[in-house]
Structures are given as C-alpha cells and as structure tokens.
Write an enzyme that holds these catalytic residues in place. Sequence first.
Site, short mmCIF file in Angstrom:
data_model
loop_
_atom_site.label_atom_id
_atom_site.label_comp_id
_atom_site.label_asym_id
_atom_site.label_seq_id
_atom_site.Cartn_x
_atom_site.Cartn_y
_atom_site.Cartn_z
N TYR A 33 1.13 -1.39 0.16
CA TYR A 33 -0.34 -0.08 -0.17
C TYR A 33 1.01 1.46 0.26
O TYR A 33 1.86 1.12 0.44
CB TYR A 33 -0.91 -0.38 1.01
CG TYR A 33 0.11 0.62 2.56
CD1 TYR A 33 -0.59 1.88 3.28
CD2 TYR A 33 0.64 -0.80 3.43
CE1 TYR A 33 0.44 2.06 4.39
CE2 TYR A 33 1.14 -0.38 4.82
CZ TYR A 33 0.57 1.02 4.93
OH TYR A 33 1.68 0.86 6.13
N ARG A 52 7.86 3.91 -4.66
CA ARG A 52 8.14 2.89 -3.86
C ARG A 52 7.27 1.61 -4.04
O ARG A 52 7.54 0.31 -3.52
CB ARG A 52 7.91 3.94 -2.58
CG ARG A 52 8.53 2.55 -1.35
CD ARG A 52 8.45 3.14 -0.10
NE ARG A 52 6.82 3.96 0.35
CZ ARG A 52 6.58 4.74 1.46
NH1 ARG A 52 7.99 4.53 2.32
NH2 ARG A 52 5.77 5.02 1.81
N ARG A 100 -7.94 -20.29 -1.24
CA ARG A 100 -7.04 -20.14 -1.02
C ARG A 100 -6.16 -21.58 -0.94
O ARG A 100 -6.16 -22.49 -0.68
CB ARG A 100 -7.55 -20.69 1.00
CG ARG A 100 -6.38 -19.48 2.18
CD ARG A 100 -6.73 -19.81 2.99
NE ARG A 100 -6.81 -19.47 3.51
CZ ARG A 100 -5.27 -19.78 4.87
NH1 ARG A 100 -4.41 -20.88 4.12
NH2 ARG A 100 -4.71 -19.01 5.38
N LYS A 148 6.75 -1.85 2.16
CA LYS A 148 5.40 -1.35 2.54
C LYS A 148 4.14 -2.21 2.35
O LYS A 148 3.35 -2.14 1.75
CB LYS A 148 5.22 -0.43 1.55
CG LYS A 148 4.15 0.66 2.82
CD LYS A 148 4.02 2.76 2.00
CE LYS A 148 2.95 3.07 3.35
NZ LYS A 148 3.71 3.42 4.43
N GLU A 181 12.02 2.35 14.09
CA GLU A 181 11.58 3.56 13.68
C GLU A 181 10.03 3.42 14.01
O GLU A 181 10.05 2.42 14.85
CB GLU A 181 11.20 3.43 11.96
CG GLU A 181 10.67 2.08 11.45
CD GLU A 181 10.57 2.11 10.23
OE1 GLU A 181 10.27 2.71 9.21
OE2 GLU A 181 10.00 0.68 9.49
N LEU A 206 11.35 0.94 6.84
CA LEU A 206 10.92 1.24 5.56
C LEU A 206 11.84 3.15 4.98
O LEU A 206 11.31 3.72 6.18
CB LEU A 206 9.72 1.81 5.62
CG LEU A 206 8.27 2.01 4.40
CD1 LEU A 206 8.40 1.31 3.44
CD2 LEU A 206 7.41 2.31 5.25
#
Length: 288
Positions: A33, A52, A100, A148, A181, A206
Amino acid sequence: MPRYAYVNGRYLPHEEATVHVEDRGFQFADGVYEVVTIIDGHLADEQGHLARLDRSLRELAIAWPVKPPVLRLIMRELIRRNRLRNGTIYLQVTRGAAPRDFAFPKAPAGTLVLTTRRVSRFGAPKQLDEGVGVITIPDIRWARRDIKSVALLPQVLGKQRAVEAGAFEAWQVDPDGTVTEGCSSNAWIITGDGMLVTRAPSNRILSGITRQSLIRLAAENGIAFEERSFTVDEAKRAREAFVSSASTFVMPVTRIDGTPVGDGRPGPVGRKLRQAYIQYAQQGPSVR
C-alpha cells in the site's frame, strides 16, 4: 455529501465498496500500500510514493493492476468525486482473489483499492505547540521492513501500547538498543552539537518518502545531517527529536518514555523543516 471508493475499475459509494472473501490481501496480507497526502489541492511527493509502490510490487512479484499513468488518473478522479482539497488518498494492491493456497495463483488478477480521507488540519495545534510523547518497544517485525506491506499487526500492537500509555507513537527498538523507526513514522533526533540524525535505509526500516524529501530540504537549508543508528539513551539526551510521515509531515517529540527531550519544548530545527516541507508539498502536482 456521498463518499466514494475505487475497487477494481468501479467508483462505488464507500459503504458498498468490497473485495472478494478469498482476496489474498485479506487472507495472507499478500499486498502492499501507499498513502499520499493532498494539501491545498496538491499531491505531496506523488512521484516518490508511486516509485516506492513499484518497488514493493516488484519485491513481492505482484503485477501492476493498471499502468502507472492510469493509476494517476484514477487517483485524481476519486479525489474529484470526493471534493477533496486536504486529506489523504490510500492505495492498496494485492495479488488478488484465488482459492486459498500459500503458493502464488497461476494467473492472478490483482486487486486495486483506493480510498480517501478528509483532513481539516495536519497536526493539532496543541501537538505542534507542545510536542508529543513516544514510548519505546521491542521491534518484533519481519526482516523485510523496506517493503510497504499490508502485514501491519506488529505496528498495530505497538500503536495500541502507545495509546494505552497516553503517547502519540511507539519507537521500535532492535536488540542492540538502537531505534529502527516508529510504527507509522520515521524517527529523528538533533544531537547536542546540532547534527540531524536518522537511521540509514536498509531492510531494517521503511525509507519514508517524506523522510527522503526532508533529507533534501535539510541540505538546502544548511542543516548538518547524518544517516546512522542511534540508541534510545542518545535520543533521550538529544537537543530535539521528531517523527515524520506522509500524514504528519514533521511532528515534534518532546518526551521519550516520559523523559523530556532537550528543554521539553519543540525545537527550531524541527519547526524549520516542517515549514520547509509544507511549502514544498504545496508546489506538488495539482489534483486537477
């Protein structure tokens, strides 16, 4: 006013926007995302966020669901439909819906979802005037923090600990005592001799897009800068500290685990960088 979302080619009322029950983002967190800020009708760091996103997709071998120029058009149309001038636009891409199975589906059709959120102001006046507190917690995330990914459960747990402690953010700490972070932000300090410090990019963090712009803005404003690790103890002895993200820009940190940072007030370096970033963001691409 109706609120719209975008799901796989359709602009839908927000309450009607759904994905398949076997979407791999839902079942495996198999997706990535980005969040892009809109400030005064301009997209902040749009190119950096899409670059990114491209990197995250390539690292996970997920195909672009639409070409980047088409995605830019979708973003602007959703912003237009929601009449947004200040807020955020959220983009999520997953490997799509399939029976799945842990292995990749043979012919996946990715899922693309976009939503927006209206924001009246970026940071409450009290937070900006007085600063915010952070707590420190062990970093329990996976080893590819540079992607991300939507797999955010460790950050969810960390944010909840911060809420329960009355703090704004939780700084995650590696076993060697160095800060990686925040749960949704990059961490910065200004040392006693005026050096701006944040951790160097690697698979341990990140590399925030706002972070990257702040590094450039620091250089343009003559602020001495260094990329390196710093410990919790060094942060508590710092002159200033702050966090950065797409939605907070620069938020001053004045308490770490209850210990005042510097004189316990937001400092001049953080204030200067916040103003510089806002001015830069206001010159970004128009949403029109």
